[in-house]
Design a protein around this motif. Structure first.
Motif, PDB file in Angstrom:
ATOM      1  N   GLY A   3       0.813  -1.202   0.000  1.00 20.22           N
ATOM      2  CA  GLY A   3       0.000   0.000   0.000  1.00 20.22           C
ATOM      3  C   GLY A   3       0.849   1.255   0.000  1.00 20.22           C
ATOM      4  N   LEU A   4       1.924   1.295   0.794  1.00 28.95           N
ATOM      5  CA  LEU A   4       2.850   2.427   0.741  1.00 28.95           C
ATOM      6  C   LEU A   4       3.912   2.110  -0.301  1.00 28.95           C
ATOM      7  CD1 LEU A   4       3.391   3.695   4.381  1.00 28.95           C
ATOM      8  CD2 LEU A   4       2.049   4.700   2.549  1.00 28.95           C
ATOM      9  N   ILE A   5       3.470   2.077  -1.550  1.00 28.24           N
ATOM     10  CA  ILE A   5       4.310   1.662  -2.658  1.00 28.24           C
ATOM     11  C   ILE A   5       5.054   2.861  -3.218  1.00 28.24           C
ATOM     12  CG2 ILE A   5       4.289   0.613  -4.959  1.00 28.24           C
ATOM     13  CD1 ILE A   5       3.562  -1.301  -2.724  1.00 28.24           C
ATOM     14  N   GLY A   6       6.294   2.645  -3.669  1.00 26.24           N
ATOM     15  CA  GLY A   6       7.024   3.687  -4.370  1.00 26.24           C
ATOM     16  C   GLY A   6       8.351   4.012  -3.733  1.00 26.24           C
ATOM     17  N   ASN A   7       9.291   4.443  -4.566  1.00 28.94           N
ATOM     18  CA  ASN A   7      10.625   4.803  -4.104  1.00 28.94           C
ATOM     19  C   ASN A   7      10.927   6.281  -4.323  1.00 28.94           C
ATOM     20  OD1 ASN A   7      11.661   2.208  -3.185  1.00 28.94           O
ATOM     21  ND2 ASN A   7      11.442   1.583  -5.322  1.00 28.94           N
ATOM     22  N   SER A   8       9.895   7.077  -4.510  1.00 29.24           N
ATOM     23  CA  SER A   8      10.104   8.519  -4.625  1.00 29.24           C
ATOM     24  C   SER A   8      10.647   9.042  -3.301  1.00 29.24           C
ATOM     25  CB  SER A   8       8.787   9.220  -4.971  1.00 29.24           C
ATOM     26  OG  SER A   8       7.855   9.049  -3.918  1.00 29.24           O
ATOM     27  N   SER A   9      11.261  10.214  -3.354  1.00 29.71           N
ATOM     28  CA  SER A   9      11.802  10.791  -2.123  1.00 29.71           C
ATOM     29  C   SER A   9      10.689  11.047  -1.108  1.00 29.71           C
ATOM     30  CB  SER A   9      12.541  12.094  -2.436  1.00 29.71           C
ATOM     31  OG  SER A   9      11.666  13.032  -3.056  1.00 29.71           O
ATOM     32  N   ALA A  10       9.499  11.401  -1.603  1.00 30.68           N
ATOM     33  CA  ALA A  10       8.371  11.653  -0.699  1.00 30.68           C
ATOM     34  C   ALA A  10       7.990  10.388   0.059  1.00 30.68           C
ATOM     35  CB  ALA A  10       7.169  12.176  -1.489  1.00 30.68           C
ATOM     36  N   MET A  11       7.935   9.237  -0.629  1.00 27.39           N
ATOM     37  CA  MET A  11       7.537   8.001   0.033  1.00 27.39           C
ATOM     38  C   MET A  11       8.649   7.466   0.926  1.00 27.39           C
ATOM     39  SD  MET A  11       4.494   7.729  -0.552  1.00 27.39           S
ATOM     40  CE  MET A  11       4.274   6.203   0.349  1.00 27.39           C
ATOM     41  N   GLN A  12       9.883   7.648   0.532  1.00 24.38           N
ATOM     42  CA  GLN A  12      10.975   7.233   1.411  1.00 24.38           C
ATOM     43  C   GLN A  12      10.934   8.031   2.709  1.00 24.38           C
ATOM     44  OE1 GLN A  12      14.864   7.014  -0.464  1.00 24.38           O
ATOM     45  NE2 GLN A  12      13.937   6.487  -2.429  1.00 24.38           N
TER      46      GLN A  12
ATOM     47  N   ILE B  34       2.728  15.798  16.864  1.00 27.86           N
ATOM     48  CA  ILE B  34       3.601  15.471  15.731  1.00 27.86           C
ATOM     49  C   ILE B  34       2.717  15.384  14.497  1.00 27.86           C
ATOM     50  CG2 ILE B  34       5.291  13.870  14.779  1.00 27.86           C
ATOM     51  CD1 ILE B  34       5.745  12.788  17.569  1.00 27.86           C
ATOM     52  N   ASP B  35       3.137  15.972  13.403  1.00 27.10           N
ATOM     53  CA  ASP B  35       2.308  15.920  12.204  1.00 27.10           C
ATOM     54  C   ASP B  35       2.964  15.051  11.133  1.00 27.10           C
ATOM     55  OD1 ASP B  35       4.363  17.769  11.431  1.00 27.10           O
ATOM     56  OD2 ASP B  35       3.063  18.427   9.803  1.00 27.10           O
ATOM     57  N   LEU B  36       2.133  14.484  10.295  1.00 27.25           N
ATOM     58  CA  LEU B  36       2.584  13.669   9.166  1.00 27.25           C
ATOM     59  C   LEU B  36       1.746  14.070   7.961  1.00 27.25           C
ATOM     60  CD1 LEU B  36       4.333  11.250   8.147  1.00 27.25           C
ATOM     61  CD2 LEU B  36       2.391   9.781   8.700  1.00 27.25           C
ATOM     62  N   LEU B  37       2.387  14.620   6.947  1.00 28.35           N
ATOM     63  CA  LEU B  37       1.684  15.061   5.744  1.00 28.35           C
ATOM     64  C   LEU B  37       1.834  13.993   4.666  1.00 28.35           C
ATOM     65  CD1 LEU B  37       0.211  17.168   3.995  1.00 28.35           C
ATOM     66  CD2 LEU B  37       2.457  18.140   3.453  1.00 28.35           C
ATOM     67  N   MET B  38       0.724  13.388   4.270  1.00 27.78           N
ATOM     68  CA  MET B  38       0.754  12.378   3.218  1.00 27.78           C
ATOM     69  C   MET B  38       0.748  13.069   1.856  1.00 27.78           C
ATOM     70  SD  MET B  38       0.943   9.560   4.804  1.00 27.78           S
ATOM     71  CE  MET B  38       0.683   8.407   3.450  1.00 27.78           C
ATOM     72  N   PRO B  39       1.730  12.792   1.017  1.00 19.30           N
ATOM     73  CA  PRO B  39       1.783  13.441  -0.293  1.00 19.30           C
ATOM     74  C   PRO B  39       0.672  12.945  -1.206  1.00 19.30           C
ATOM     75  CG  PRO B  39       3.452  11.736  -0.151  1.00 19.30           C
ATOM     76  CD  PRO B  39       2.836  11.828   1.208  1.00 19.30           C
ATOM     77  N   SER B  40       0.228  13.808  -2.084  1.00 17.07           N
ATOM     78  CA  SER B  40      -0.762  13.380  -3.077  1.00 17.07           C
ATOM     79  C   SER B  40      -0.076  12.520  -4.131  1.00 17.07           C
ATOM     80  CB  SER B  40      -1.406  14.606  -3.736  1.00 17.07           C
ATOM     81  OG  SER B  40      -0.426  15.335  -4.462  1.00 17.07           O
TER      82      SER B  40
ATOM     83  N   ARG C 292      -0.170  12.842  -7.350  1.00 13.75           N
ATOM     84  CA  ARG C 292       0.436  13.648  -8.420  1.00 13.75           C
ATOM     85  C   ARG C 292       1.779  14.228  -7.991  1.00 13.75           C
ATOM     86  NH1 ARG C 292      -3.932  15.926  -6.621  1.00 13.75           N
ATOM     87  NH2 ARG C 292      -3.763  17.746  -5.264  1.00 13.75           N
ATOM     88  N   ASP C 293       2.010  14.323  -6.667  1.00 15.58           N
ATOM     89  CA  ASP C 293       3.286  14.829  -6.178  1.00 15.58           C
ATOM     90  C   ASP C 293       4.365  13.749  -6.154  1.00 15.58           C
ATOM     91  OD1 ASP C 293       2.450  17.420  -5.819  1.00 15.58           O
ATOM     92  OD2 ASP C 293       1.762  17.081  -3.777  1.00 15.58           O
ATOM     93  N   ARG C 294       3.994  12.533  -6.466  1.00 19.57           N
ATOM     94  CA  ARG C 294       4.963  11.435  -6.574  1.00 19.57           C
ATOM     95  C   ARG C 294       4.630  10.597  -7.812  1.00 19.57           C
ATOM     96  NH1 ARG C 294       3.190   6.633  -3.823  1.00 19.57           N
ATOM     97  NH2 ARG C 294       1.152   6.857  -2.849  1.00 19.57           N
ATOM     98  N   ALA C 295       4.519  11.311  -8.926  1.00 20.92           N
ATOM     99  CA  ALA C 295       4.100  10.671 -10.177  1.00 20.92           C
ATOM    100  C   ALA C 295       5.023   9.526 -10.585  1.00 20.92           C
ATOM    101  CB  ALA C 295       4.023  11.709 -11.296  1.00 20.92           C
ATOM    102  N   GLU C 296       6.298   9.592 -10.171  1.00 22.58           N
ATOM    103  CA  GLU C 296       7.224   8.514 -10.541  1.00 22.58           C
ATOM    104  C   GLU C 296       6.847   7.178  -9.899  1.00 22.58           C
ATOM    105  OE1 GLU C 296       9.687  11.006  -7.509  1.00 22.58           O
ATOM    106  OE2 GLU C 296       7.868  11.231  -8.721  1.00 22.58           O
ATOM    107  N   ASP C 297       5.987   7.226  -8.853  1.00 26.46           N
ATOM    108  CA  ASP C 297       5.555   5.989  -8.198  1.00 26.46           C
ATOM    109  C   ASP C 297       4.345   5.351  -8.869  1.00 26.46           C
ATOM    110  OD1 ASP C 297       7.511   6.264  -6.259  1.00 26.46           O
ATOM    111  OD2 ASP C 297       6.204   7.377  -4.892  1.00 26.46           O
ATOM    112  N   ILE C 298       3.699   6.079  -9.779  1.00 28.99           N
ATOM    113  CA  ILE C 298       2.435   5.604 -10.341  1.00 28.99           C
ATOM    114  C   ILE C 298       2.562   4.275 -11.077  1.00 28.99           C
ATOM    115  CG2 ILE C 298       0.651   6.137 -12.065  1.00 28.99           C
ATOM    116  CD1 ILE C 298       0.773   9.037 -11.121  1.00 28.99           C
ATOM    117  N   PRO C 299       3.576   4.047 -11.940  1.00 26.90           N
ATOM    118  CA  PRO C 299       3.664   2.747 -12.616  1.00 26.90           C
ATOM    119  C   PRO C 299       3.754   1.579 -11.644  1.00 26.90           C
ATOM    120  CG  PRO C 299       5.061   4.349 -13.722  1.00 26.90           C
ATOM    121  CD  PRO C 299       4.592   4.994 -12.453  1.00 26.90           C
ATOM    122  N   GLU C 300       4.588   1.702 -10.617  1.00 33.62           N
ATOM    123  CA  GLU C 300       4.716   0.620  -9.637  1.00 33.62           C
ATOM    124  C   GLU C 300       3.417   0.436  -8.857  1.00 33.62           C
ATOM    125  OE1 GLU C 300       7.509  -0.714  -5.816  1.00 33.62           O
ATOM    126  OE2 GLU C 300       7.860   1.204  -6.842  1.00 33.62           O
ATOM    127  N   MET C 301       2.798   1.549  -8.473  1.00 30.56           N
ATOM    128  CA  MET C 301       1.531   1.475  -7.758  1.00 30.56           C
ATOM    129  C   MET C 301       0.451   0.833  -8.618  1.00 30.56           C
ATOM    130  SD  MET C 301      -0.383   2.064  -5.120  1.00 30.56           S
ATOM    131  CE  MET C 301       0.490   3.207  -4.051  1.00 30.56           C
TER     132      MET C 301
END
Length: 440
Positions: A136-145, A301-307, A309-318
């Motif tokens: 579910g937390l798929i992707g290797n973008s800097s935002a997801m890391q 403590i806050d945690l902002l989940m990126p949209s 579109r802000d991690r478009a490089e993760d879309i193919p893997e997702m």
């Protein structure tokens, strides 16, 4: 070892007709199933076969479904378990949650609810060791890391966490991962949608009630706080809480005690609070719709989940992950379809991506999804060139956010810490926004 890579579900019930119905539904979802008629058989199967999910009746011929849940949770790699029962009252639901069930359904089972429950369960990691790289937390973008690293750190604390982000960006999944990797993982996680509870019922739902407290209170009932005792209470859409309930919630968080409706004494509760909303809580505070003292209690403590579109490089893997989850393991995503997905805005984020792919699976031919099968709605062609236009919406929002940030930076002489305080966000959140918007 599993005979295949498809998720395997254990169905436990003493009604063959219901087992047949559930089994047929799950097979159509591309899942594998086993069935057990008794507690003894279910516990034996859990001990000898790796499962991704267990669905059990509450009352069986030789015991209680709670025994099955306990067995599922006691495994070296715990198996998510849910209860399906004809005795669908609040007391049984709370008992199931206390025993470690992640969800609860009442008979007669609605098949759409069953499918939703199963999809949700298969996104939850089976063990805390898997959670940092969970499904579910798929992707290797800097935002997801960054998100995965943040979750690992948040799991080691007991402080309240507030998760913000757009609808469909994975706020509940992040909350579950924080819980699963914390020292509360063996205790319940109780998820509550604050916007779905009528205001008149909120106090009794959150804190429970005593028999005779009001008309219809025929027996004592525990509330969400008691059900989550020792574990985590996830308050989704917390911005929808009415002010009257905010006062009561604040007191519980301060005193760590709850009083059932109609009771004269209080009970101690040990609950970690994780809250979430797609709204801007700071703006709600400014507008007088959310208490400032409660805001500071929740937003430690806050945690902002990126949209998405802000991690478009993760879309193919997702997309490939979701296709496998939807039963399309052998389906190929054509290059034009992949490109179309990567340039789409996804206002509904991952939830919308899953819906698009599920529809495309039904429309595609020869197990190949092309761009035309996605039925993506393009943005209006003329609006991009219109100065001051509010469309596309994301461009307008980005422009507004950029202007507000630059103004705050100018007012604070580019002191980012002071600017973050002025904007009502954390320094880390501001830094993320500066990177996303390309502000130097």
């Amino acid at each position: 070892m599993k005979p295949s890579n498809r998720p395997r579900i254990l169905l436990v019930d003493d009604e063959p007709d219901l087992l047949d119905l559930m089994e047929l539904t799950l097979l159509k979802m591309g899942l594998e199933t086993d069935r057990a008629l008794t507690v003894t058989d279910a516990c034996s199967r859990l001990a000898n076969t790796p499962y991704d999910l267990c669905l059990t009746d509450m009352r069986l011929g030789d015991g209680e479904g709670l025994e099955v849940i306990a067995a599922a949770n006691a495994l070296p790699v715990p198996v998510p378990a849910a209860v399906i029962t004809a005795y669908g009252n609040a007391g049984n639901a709370v008992a199931a949650l206390k025993a470690g069930a992640f969800d609860y359904l009442a008979k007669p089972v609605a098949l759409d609810q069953l499918r939703t429950l199963v999809k949700s369960a298969l996104q939850v990691p089976a063990s805390s060791g898997q959670a940092a790289t969970a499904r579910g937390l798929i992707g290797n973008s800097s935002a997801m890391q960054d998100i995965r690293a943040r979750i690992a750190k948040l799991a080691r604390t007991q402080a309240p966490v507030h998760i913000s982000g757009e609808s469909g960006s994975g706020k509940e999944l992040a909350a579950r991962l924080i819980h699963e990797t914390s020292n509360r993982a063996d205790k319940p996680l109780v998820a509550v949608n604050c916007g779905a509870i009528p205001e008149a019922l909120m106090e009794s739902e959150f804190f429970g009630y005593r028999k005779g407290a009001f008309t219809g209170a025929e027996a004592d009932r525990t509330g969400f706080f008691q059900a989550a005792n020792g574990g985590t209470l996830f308050l989704d859409e917390v911005g929808d809480l009415p002010l009257s309930m905010q006062v009561k919630l604040l007191r519980v968080l301060q005193e760590k005690k709850v009083r059932k409706v109609g009771a004269t004494t209080e009970e101690d509760v040990d609950v970690r609070i994780i809250s979430a909303t797609h709204q801007n809580l700071a703006a709600l505070v400014e507008a007088g719709r959310f208490r400032q003292d409660l805001y500071y209690r929740l937003n430690v403590i806050d945690l902002l989940m990126p949209s998405l579109r802000d991690r478009a490089e993760d879309i193919p893997e997702m997309a490939r992950f979701l296709l496998e989850k939807l039963g399309g393991r052998a389906v190929e995503l054509e290059r034009d379809a992949e490109k179309a997905l990567c340039t789409y805005a996804f206002p509904g984020n991952v939830r919308e991506l899953e819906n698009i792919l599920e529809r495309a699976l039904a429309l595609c031919e020869n197990a190949r999804i092309r761009a035309a099968d996605l039925n993506l709605v393009p943005p209006p062609p003329s609006t991009a060139a219109m100065p001051g236009s509010k469309y596309p919406l994301q461009d307008y929002l980005d422009q507004t956010e950029r202007a507000a940030i630059i103004e705050a930076l100018e007012q604070t002489r580019y002191n980012k810490t002071a600017a973050a305080r002025l904007l009502g966000v954390t320094f880390r959140s501001l830094r993320y926004r500066l990177e996303r918007l390309g502000i130097e």
